[in-house]
Design an enzyme around this catalytic site. Structure first.
Site, short mmCIF file in Angstrom:
data_model
loop_
_atom_site.label_atom_id
_atom_site.label_comp_id
_atom_site.label_asym_id
_atom_site.label_seq_id
_atom_site.Cartn_x
_atom_site.Cartn_y
_atom_site.Cartn_z
N ARG A 32 24.58 12.82 6.85
CA ARG A 32 25.55 13.61 8.43
C ARG A 32 26.67 13.29 8.59
O ARG A 32 27.27 14.27 9.25
CB ARG A 32 24.16 12.93 9.66
CG ARG A 32 24.99 13.21 10.42
CD ARG A 32 23.45 13.59 11.92
NE ARG A 32 22.88 12.21 11.24
CZ ARG A 32 23.64 10.63 12.00
NH1 ARG A 32 23.79 10.64 13.03
NH2 ARG A 32 22.08 10.36 12.30
N TYR A 84 25.62 38.52 19.11
CA TYR A 84 24.43 38.12 18.52
C TYR A 84 23.48 37.40 19.53
O TYR A 84 23.81 37.38 20.16
CB TYR A 84 25.06 37.01 17.44
CG TYR A 84 24.24 37.16 16.76
CD1 TYR A 84 23.40 37.50 15.45
CD2 TYR A 84 22.73 35.23 16.75
CE1 TYR A 84 22.03 37.27 14.59
CE2 TYR A 84 21.94 35.42 15.98
CZ TYR A 84 21.99 36.10 14.68
OH TYR A 84 21.02 35.79 14.25
N ASP A 109 33.90 34.35 18.01
CA ASP A 109 32.97 34.29 15.90
C ASP A 109 33.52 35.51 15.53
O ASP A 109 32.99 36.73 15.87
CB ASP A 109 31.34 34.92 16.89
CG ASP A 109 29.87 34.80 15.87
OD1 ASP A 109 30.48 35.06 14.82
OD2 ASP A 109 28.57 35.05 16.81
N LYS A 118 26.22 35.06 6.07
CA LYS A 118 26.77 36.65 6.18
C LYS A 118 27.76 37.12 5.01
O LYS A 118 27.09 36.18 4.20
CB LYS A 118 27.11 37.31 7.32
CG LYS A 118 26.08 36.49 8.90
CD LYS A 118 24.44 37.09 8.34
CE LYS A 118 24.01 36.51 9.47
NZ LYS A 118 24.18 36.38 11.13
C1 LIG Z 1 24.32 35.84 12.24
C2 LIG Z 1 25.17 35.33 13.29
C3 LIG Z 1 24.71 34.45 13.64
C4 LIG Z 1 24.02 33.32 14.19
O1 LIG Z 1 24.12 33.51 12.61
P1 LIG Z 1 22.88 32.22 11.81
O2 LIG Z 1 23.83 31.85 11.15
O3 LIG Z 1 22.11 32.68 11.73
O4 LIG Z 1 22.42 30.84 12.64
C5 LIG Z 1 25.93 34.42 15.10
N1 LIG Z 1 27.25 35.57 14.85
C6 LIG Z 1 26.52 36.59 14.52
C7 LIG Z 1 27.73 37.54 14.96
C8 LIG Z 1 26.22 36.71 12.92
O5 LIG Z 1 26.30 37.80 12.56
#
Ligand SMILES: *Cc1c(COP(=O)(O)O)cnc(C)c1O
Length: 380
Positions: A46, A98, A170, A195
């Site tokens: 962890r 998101y 983000d 992504k």
């Molecule tokens: C998918 C996404 C998230 C969340 O990510 P997960 O891996 O699904 O938890 C956060 N911000 C953006 C812009 C995203 O496309």
């Protein structure tokens, strides 16, 4: 070293024991110690794991940051970032983030005593108006999801500095290949590695990158204390994806531009949102801070929900699915799918109406994608 080289080599020396060129998957929970307190830098997975460490160093290098931290998902990275704050602290958040980010802020962290104001961060004055004595951070996505709005990162970073608040970005939509927020003045970069970074829709993961040693100290403490860490195999899969990030992003973008140009003049498309088009409201600011415009396109159909449902059901190459950033093209309806957790009145006020469709453009042959989307648009 350049981006393409870092993506393949940063954090990834050949294995010292065997010379293995690919980082081994250290599928272990614990590590034998020679004597109490005498270990090789690893005690428990962890806290540290060699496969995760390789990924963390590679992600830091690609964002041109000093420190990377891996997480079990993008939401785990987002939630762990919030451990920087305590009861009464105020966060200004972009109003087009998101859906899961909006949900965790509103449903988990607001009841814990954090205060949030959602503003259109593309208008600097709106951010400034929202700043209070208790404001600790500005959180935003650019380009945003799903409206592809672009926030001026240099100007926002300067505003954040002036008021002594952190700027967290983000960077999932752009990926570090097209945009590196730390270079533009941000303090924290967050990713869903699910992504573009993973890139093949076969893993869920997240990351935080920073260059500030104090932020790193607090967040890596929280990473271990909260424990929302990725397993070694998931780290390895993301690391493998990163090796081709540059190639993929170029291919994603070339396809996206061709499709955006086509949709811009399609009779069934009322309005297209893609910052790569010179006619787009955000083109100039996007060009000033990004080296490419990415692979997400949203558009308003000339029709309503019934027509949007038909188009989403009619594609053959584009799969109807949530998520984005994989090699395969996806189509979705934000209002009914990814952003359904946002209350309908708020959604509609923000432009996420019934006719909005979002595309994540993959790296298939562009002719097949154009024919597919054309066929779907002409299906009603
Ligand atoms: C998918 C996404 C998230 C969340 O990510 P997960 O891996 O699904 O938890 C956060 N911000 C953006 C812009 C995203 O496309």
């Amino acid at each position: 070293m350049k981006f393409e080289t870092l993506a393949i080599h940063a954090g990834q020396e050949p294995d010292p024991q065997t010379g293995a060129i690919a980082v081994p998957i250290y599928q272990t929970a614990t590590y034998a110690q020679r004597a109490i307190g005498d270990n090789k830098g690893y005690e428990y997975s962890r806290t540290h794991n060699p496969t995760r460490k390789a990924l963390e160093e590679c992600l830091a290098a690609l964002e041109n940051g000093k420190y990377g931290m891996g997480f079990a998902s993008g939401m785990a990275a987002t939630s762990t970032t919030m451990a920087l704050f305590s009861n009464g602290d105020h966060i200004i958040c972009g109003d087009d983030v998101y859906g899961g980010t909006f949900r965790v802020f509103e449903k988990i962290f607001r009841p814990w005593g954090l205060d949030f104001t959602f503003v259109d961060t593309t208008i600097l004055g709106e951010i400034e108006k929202a700043i209070k004595p208790t404001t600790r951070m500005i959180w935003l996505e650019t380009p945003s999801n799903p409206l592809l709005k672009v926030t001026d990162l240099r100007a926002t970073a300067a505003l954040a500095k002036k008021h002594g608040v952190l700027l967290a970005v983000d960077n999932t939509f752009a990926s570090p290949f097209f945009q590196r927020p730390l270079e533009l003045g941000a303090d924290i970069v967050v990713h869903s590695t699910t992504k573009f970074l993973g890139g093949h829709s076969d893993v869920v993961g997240g990351a935080i990158v920073t260059s500030d040693p104090k932020i790193f100290e607090r967040l890596s403490f929280s990473q271990n204390a909260i424990g929302a860490v990725p397993g070694p195999f998931d780290c390895w899969i993301v690391l493998r994806g990163l090796k081709t990030l540059a190639l993929r992003m170029r291919a994603h973008e070339a396809n996206a531009l061709a499709i955006a140009q086509h949709l811009a003049k399609h009779r069934r498309v009322k309005k297209i949102l893609y910052p790569g088009l010179p006619s787009d409201q955000y083109h100039a600011v996007a060009k000033s801070q990004m080296s490419g415009f990415g692979a997400l396109i949203s558009f308003y159909l000339d029709g309503g929900e019934a027509q949007a449902r038909k188009v989403c059901a009619a594609t053959r190459v584009f799969a109807l699915a949530e998520s984005l950033g994989g090699v395969e093209s996806l189509i979705e309806h934000p209002g009914l799918m990814t952003h359904a957790s946002i209350p309908k009145e708020i959604r509609e006020a923000r432009g996420l109406g019934d006719s909005l469709i979002r595309l994540s453009i993959g790296i298939e042959h562009v002719d097949d994608l154009l024919a597919d989307i054309d066929g779907a648009l002409n299906s009603y």
